[in-house]
Design a protein around this motif. Structure first.
Motif, PDB file in Angstrom:
ATOM      1  N   ARG A  33       0.848  -1.193   0.000  1.00  0.00           N
ATOM      2  CA  ARG A  33       0.000   0.000   0.000  1.00  0.00           C
ATOM      3  C   ARG A  33       0.881   1.240   0.000  1.00  0.00           C
ATOM      4  O   ARG A  33       1.733   1.391   0.866  1.00  0.00           O
ATOM      5  CB  ARG A  33      -0.915  -0.001   1.214  1.00  0.00           C
ATOM      6  CG  ARG A  33      -1.865   1.202   1.265  1.00  0.00           C
ATOM      7  CD  ARG A  33      -2.800   1.081   2.440  1.00  0.00           C
ATOM      8  NE  ARG A  33      -3.728   2.208   2.487  1.00  0.00           N
ATOM      9  CZ  ARG A  33      -4.665   2.362   3.431  1.00  0.00           C
ATOM     10  NH1 ARG A  33      -4.797   1.442   4.373  1.00  0.00           N
ATOM     11  NH2 ARG A  33      -5.460   3.413   3.398  1.00  0.00           N
ATOM     12  N   GLU A  35       0.892   5.388   0.108  1.00  0.00           N
ATOM     13  CA  GLU A  35       0.131   6.601   0.402  1.00  0.00           C
ATOM     14  C   GLU A  35       1.066   7.795   0.269  1.00  0.00           C
ATOM     15  O   GLU A  35       2.213   7.740   0.717  1.00  0.00           O
ATOM     16  CB  GLU A  35      -0.443   6.555   1.816  1.00  0.00           C
ATOM     17  CG  GLU A  35      -1.396   5.405   2.069  1.00  0.00           C
ATOM     18  CD  GLU A  35      -1.845   5.360   3.515  1.00  0.00           C
ATOM     19  OE1 GLU A  35      -2.806   6.063   3.857  1.00  0.00           O
ATOM     20  OE2 GLU A  35      -1.193   4.634   4.294  1.00  0.00           O
ATOM     21  N   ARG A  55       4.301   7.170   2.242  1.00  0.00           N
ATOM     22  CA  ARG A  55       4.193   6.075   3.220  1.00  0.00           C
ATOM     23  C   ARG A  55       3.953   4.774   2.456  1.00  0.00           C
ATOM     24  O   ARG A  55       3.008   4.667   1.673  1.00  0.00           O
ATOM     25  CB  ARG A  55       3.045   6.347   4.186  1.00  0.00           C
ATOM     26  CG  ARG A  55       2.785   5.251   5.203  1.00  0.00           C
ATOM     27  CD  ARG A  55       1.529   5.590   5.991  1.00  0.00           C
ATOM     28  NE  ARG A  55       1.192   4.556   6.943  1.00  0.00           N
ATOM     29  CZ  ARG A  55       1.529   4.570   8.219  1.00  0.00           C
ATOM     30  NH1 ARG A  55       2.216   5.598   8.693  1.00  0.00           N
ATOM     31  NH2 ARG A  55       1.179   3.600   9.030  1.00  0.00           N
ATOM     32  N   VAL A  56       4.831   3.801   2.709  1.00  0.00           N
ATOM     33  CA  VAL A  56       4.690   2.475   2.125  1.00  0.00           C
ATOM     34  C   VAL A  56       4.379   1.494   3.246  1.00  0.00           C
ATOM     35  O   VAL A  56       5.100   1.431   4.243  1.00  0.00           O
ATOM     36  CB  VAL A  56       5.977   2.047   1.382  1.00  0.00           C
ATOM     37  CG1 VAL A  56       5.842   0.615   0.872  1.00  0.00           C
ATOM     38  CG2 VAL A  56       6.256   2.988   0.224  1.00  0.00           C
ATOM     39  N   SER A  57       3.295   0.712   3.076  1.00  0.00           N
ATOM     40  CA  SER A  57       2.888  -0.262   4.091  1.00  0.00           C
ATOM     41  C   SER A  57       2.831  -1.640   3.460  1.00  0.00           C
ATOM     42  O   SER A  57       2.340  -1.793   2.318  1.00  0.00           O
ATOM     43  CB  SER A  57       1.509   0.099   4.653  1.00  0.00           C
ATOM     44  OG  SER A  57       1.518   1.390   5.217  1.00  0.00           O
ATOM     45  N   TRP A  58       3.346  -2.636   4.221  1.00  0.00           N
ATOM     46  CA  TRP A  58       3.329  -4.012   3.735  1.00  0.00           C
ATOM     47  C   TRP A  58       3.423  -4.960   4.917  1.00  0.00           C
ATOM     48  O   TRP A  58       4.360  -4.908   5.709  1.00  0.00           O
ATOM     49  CB  TRP A  58       4.498  -4.252   2.775  1.00  0.00           C
ATOM     50  CG  TRP A  58       4.549  -5.645   2.211  1.00  0.00           C
ATOM     51  CD1 TRP A  58       3.850  -6.133   1.155  1.00  0.00           C
ATOM     52  CD2 TRP A  58       5.341  -6.737   2.697  1.00  0.00           C
ATOM     53  NE1 TRP A  58       4.144  -7.442   0.935  1.00  0.00           N
ATOM     54  CE2 TRP A  58       5.067  -7.852   1.875  1.00  0.00           C
ATOM     55  CE3 TRP A  58       6.247  -6.880   3.747  1.00  0.00           C
ATOM     56  CZ2 TRP A  58       5.665  -9.096   2.061  1.00  0.00           C
ATOM     57  CZ3 TRP A  58       6.848  -8.111   3.939  1.00  0.00           C
ATOM     58  CH2 TRP A  58       6.562  -9.204   3.100  1.00  0.00           C
ATOM     59  N   ARG A  61       4.333  -3.635   8.379  1.00  0.00           N
ATOM     60  CA  ARG A  61       5.519  -2.798   8.458  1.00  0.00           C
ATOM     61  C   ARG A  61       5.318  -1.561   7.572  1.00  0.00           C
ATOM     62  O   ARG A  61       4.661  -1.648   6.534  1.00  0.00           O
ATOM     63  CB  ARG A  61       6.775  -3.561   8.038  1.00  0.00           C
ATOM     64  CG  ARG A  61       7.044  -4.791   8.888  1.00  0.00           C
ATOM     65  CD  ARG A  61       8.247  -5.557   8.356  1.00  0.00           C
ATOM     66  NE  ARG A  61       8.579  -6.675   9.196  1.00  0.00           N
ATOM     67  CZ  ARG A  61       8.039  -7.898   9.077  1.00  0.00           C
ATOM     68  NH1 ARG A  61       7.144  -8.129   8.141  1.00  0.00           N
ATOM     69  NH2 ARG A  61       8.402  -8.874   9.880  1.00  0.00           N
ATOM     70  N   THR A  62       5.914  -0.467   7.956  1.00  0.00           N
ATOM     71  CA  THR A  62       5.739   0.775   7.198  1.00  0.00           C
ATOM     72  C   THR A  62       7.074   1.490   7.050  1.00  0.00           C
ATOM     73  O   THR A  62       7.964   1.371   7.900  1.00  0.00           O
ATOM     74  CB  THR A  62       4.744   1.720   7.896  1.00  0.00           C
ATOM     75  OG1 THR A  62       5.262   2.073   9.184  1.00  0.00           O
ATOM     76  CG2 THR A  62       3.379   1.080   8.036  1.00  0.00           C
ATOM     77  N   THR A  64       8.097   5.523   6.200  1.00  0.00           N
ATOM     78  CA  THR A  64       7.632   6.891   5.979  1.00  0.00           C
ATOM     79  C   THR A  64       8.834   7.775   5.682  1.00  0.00           C
ATOM     80  O   THR A  64       9.879   7.664   6.328  1.00  0.00           O
ATOM     81  CB  THR A  64       6.875   7.422   7.209  1.00  0.00           C
ATOM     82  OG1 THR A  64       7.722   7.344   8.347  1.00  0.00           O
ATOM     83  CG2 THR A  64       5.605   6.629   7.450  1.00  0.00           C
ATOM     84  N   SER A  86       9.043   1.360  10.646  1.00  0.00           N
ATOM     85  CA  SER A  86       8.311   0.893  11.832  1.00  0.00           C
ATOM     86  C   SER A  86       7.812  -0.526  11.595  1.00  0.00           C
ATOM     87  O   SER A  86       7.499  -0.901  10.455  1.00  0.00           O
ATOM     88  CB  SER A  86       7.124   1.811  12.144  1.00  0.00           C
ATOM     89  OG  SER A  86       7.539   3.139  12.342  1.00  0.00           O
TER      90      SER A  86
END
Length: 768
Positions: A33, A35, A55-58, A61-62, A64, A86
């Protein structure tokens, strides 16, 4: 250090793996994802630039950053300086630079710094991810630092410190490095991800910012490996007997439910040796083995050295469930000599070791046990020739069968049958068969009275030689001129006990300024108790061998037993009345005391001399009393006394008093008086004082000072001083001791120093 590699570098890179970053046109269908405030495609859609708080989420885990650039043609992701990584576990990392291939085949990162969820912190200067010639993935890291500790300023700021790093200078190491209890540093490291191994070069351990240990090479398993063969933390100490003693610990990974450690050791005054620890556990079996072997010269009390010989010990235990009903086991404890156990600090106070084997069967209301027992007397070298003839017997076999009947009308029937054969070398056998049926009943009335009744029938048949009979009484065959003639004796007697007790609870007014047990009132409990015991027959006959019922001692636990002797060879004769009372007062959860006072009175005289040393006299026993008290964690007292029934003289005194809170300055005073036995035990009177002071010095630093003094011999037995530093990630003990053994005329001294360091999150790992 292994945690660092898992959560820091691993999370920075692996967060971008899986199916890889999709091309711009596939971003909407990717599990990843993205953002951002703005997404711009540049140079004919060769690049995708995410800005405005990207912001990359997978997978929990993210990442920023102010800006994330994706090279669509080459599949490379670049994060702008000052980004934060994070994880779902609560770990947060700052990365000054991050460039990674979207298939995770290669990448680089620089200046990674972060705090883990367990308050540890990490730093890595430069990281390169690549594949070697065989296709195995390897990660190369330079300038690595790790510590499970955080300075006070860092703990106060927590993860918010990472947010400020983007505006501050780029970090160059751990925060508050010189204030940390310990930290581990390495010039470079290589992580072989396929093999699960991390290899460090030029590793340094610092304590409070001071270099303490250096190794040019060390390897550790990565966090995906739970068990791996390798070295563990060593043990180091020094004393007069062994000199400088160093013990290495090498773990061998056999299988998940088996722990095997090899312990090669070197003592400068005794030479090298090898130890082993093995433990294997499954649902239906357990095996434990511990032992040591060395060739050394044992030192005599006079300071002379005996001939060089093989020395060591073996402690072995094994149990196995054969099926749902049967279980078997064996226990072997053996040592070359008692002095070895003392020199190497292994059960140094043991006077006897045993070897046992057993077979058990569990039924619905029955229990069967078959066992054999052998003994090793560690004091044999100091015994006289006549006494050595009376060797410890070999029990082969001993069988016990118990039956617990179904209660009928409140009566509980039981039956115990046993058979035993004892053999002493050159002294013949002693055989016994016993049958012990019994029935008991307890009645509780509406008024709170509790009535107990029990009847026991005991019948035993003995067959023994004259030599075995004398040996059971502590007499040697040569001294008594015994022959090998056989004797057969039948002993039967009946015991009955009838008792009354009544717990009385009294609640009084609320205590001002304290919280009572029930929230409103202090509680007091008084329980008087009386028991009548009578024995018909002659269970204390002198014409049978007594192997089990020699060690008789009076205490609170034995006072109301129907047979206060251990085993089945003997029981007290005649009739007696046991009586006593206990009082317990609780003023709050942390305030209260309890005490007990009891005694026995015989209704008829014994035909033999009573054992006064054990608390038994002709007419009455000693008074048995206990006292326990605590008050707001400032005072704690546990005391056991046995008072002579004819005079106020104390025959046994065992007390321990602590003054002060355990987490503050406190002193503990222990006192023991008693322990006197005639032959065959032949134990001398002992009077001993044990004094220990514990003093917090500064923050996490404390000290302990201990003294053990034999007041009967007017001789100090041990003096010890220990300094302890302990925080959440480090425990460091430095101690000095001096020990004295033997008599004042022939005293042995042993002094030494020991050093123990425990890097809590690190030393538990299986090293390679």
């Amino acid at each position: 250090m292994a945690r660092f590699l898992c959560t820091a570098v691993f999370c920075v890179f692996v967060v971008l793996t899986g199916s890889g970053l999709a091309r711009a046109q596939d971003l909407q269908s990717s599990p990843l994802r993205l953002e951002a405030g703005q997404l711009v495609y540049e140079e004919n859609e060769k690049f995708a630039r995410a800005t405005g708080g990207a912001r990359v989420s997978w997978n929990g885990r993210t990442i920023t950053a102010d800006e994330i650039l994706y090279d669509l043609e080459n599949g490379i992701l670049t994060m702008s300086p000052g980004g934060v990584v994070s994880t779902a576990e609560g770990d947060r990392y700052y990365a000054d630079q991050l460039v990674v291939q979207d298939d995770f085949s290669a990448g680089t990162a620089a200046q990674i710094f972060g705090f883990l969820s367990d308050d540890s912190q990490i730093f890595a200067g430069e990281t390169i991810l690549q594949e070697d010639a065989t296709g195995a993935r390897q990660m190369h890291l330079d300038n690595i630092s790790y510590s499970a500790c955080r300075c006070a300023d860092s703990q106060a700021k927590g993860g918010d410190r990472l947010s400020a790093l983007a505006d501050d200078s780029v970090p160059t190491g751990l925060e508050g490095e010189d204030e940390l209890s310990w930290s581990l540093h390495a010039d470079r490291a290589t992580w072989d991800q396929d093999r699960g191994v991390v290899r460090y070069h030029n590793a340094r351990l610092k304590l409070f910012g001071i270099p303490a240990l250096f190794t040019p090479y060390i390897s550790l398993p990565d966090p995906t490996v739970e068990r791996r063969t390798g070295f563990l933390a060593p043990e180091i100490r020094a004393d007069e007997y062994l000199g400088q003693f160093t013990l290495l610990r090498y773990f061998v990974n056999l299988q998940p439910n088996t722990n095997l450690e090899l312990h090669p050791f070197l003592a400068t005054k005794r030479g090298p040796g090898l130890g082993v620890d093995l433990e294997h556990s499954t649902r239906h079996e357990h095996i434990f083995l511990q032992g040591q072997f060395t060739r050394s010269e044992p030192q005599t009390p006079t300071g002379d050295f005996l001939n060089r010989r093989n020395r060591g010990y073996v402690f072995f235990d094994a149990t196995s469930d054969l099926n749902k009903r049967w279980r078997a086991g064996v226990s072997i404890d053996s040592a070359s000599d008692k002095r070895y156990l003392r020199e190497y600090r292994v059960r140094s106070s043991a006077a006897q070791l045993s070897q046992r084997g057993w077979l058990e069967r569990f039924g619905r209301n029955t229990y069967l046990r078959l066992r054999t027992i052998g003994y090793q007397n560690l004091r044999e070298e100091s015994l006289s020739i006549a006494t050595q003839e009376i060797r410890q017997p070999v029990v082969l076999p001993q069988a016990d069968w118990y039956w617990f009947g179904t209660p009928k009308r409140g009566f509980y029937p039981e039956l115990h049958a046993s058979a035993r054969i004892l053999n002493r070398k050159n002294l013949g056998n002693s055989r016994r068969i016993s049958l012990r049926p019994s029935v008991r009943r307890t009645i509780t009335t509406k008024g709170g009275h509790i009535w107990d009744g029990q009847v026991v029938l005991q019948s035993s048949a003995y067959s023994f030689s004259r030599a075995a009979f004398l040996a059971s009484r502590g007499l040697s065959q040569s001294a008594a001129g015994a022959s090998g003639e056989q004797h057969a004796v039948l002993v039967s007697y009946t015991s009955a006990a009838f008792g009354w007790r009544m717990p009385l609870v009294v609640a009084r007014g609320q205590n001002a300024g304290s919280t009572a047990v029930d929230g409103t009132r202090a509680l007091h409990l008084l329980e008087p108790r009386v028991q009548l015991v009578t024995v018909a027959g002659s269970p204390e006959r002198e014409d049978i061998p007594n192997e089990e019922s020699q060690s008789l001692s009076l205490d609170r636990a034995r006072l109301f037993r129907i047979n206060r002797y251990p085993g089945s060879d003997r029981s007290e004769e005649g009739s007696r009345i046991d009586y006593g009372a206990s009082w317990t007062s609780r003023f709050s959860e942390q305030r209260g005391f309890s005490t007990f006072l009891g005694q026995s009175t015989y209704l008829n005289k014994y035909r033999q001399e009573k054992r006064r040393y054990a608390g038994f006299a002709e007419k009455r026993t000693d008074w048995v009393t206990t006292f326990n008290a605590e008050w707001d964690q400032w005072i704690a007292l546990d005391s056991v006394l046995r008072i002579d029934e004819e005079s106020p003289r104390i025959n046994l005194h065992d007390s321990e008093l602590r003054v002060g809170r355990e987490d503050e300055l406190h002193a503990t005073l222990g006192y023991f008086y008693g322990l006197e036995r005639p032959p065959p035990e032949d134990l001398a009177h002992r009077e001993e004082v044990n004094l220990r002071f514990s003093l917090p010095l500064y923050d996490n630093l404390s000290s302990e000072l201990g003294l053990i003094r034999d007041t009967a011999a007017n001789q100090t037995r041990r003096v010890e001083s220990v300094f302890i530093y302990e925080d959440d990630c480090l425990r460091l003990d430095v101690g000095f001791f001096q020990k004295y053994t033997g008599t004042p005329e022939n005293i042995e001294k042993d002094r030494g120093v020991f050093f123990v360091i425990d890097l809590k999150p690190l030393l538990g790992a299986r090293a390679d």
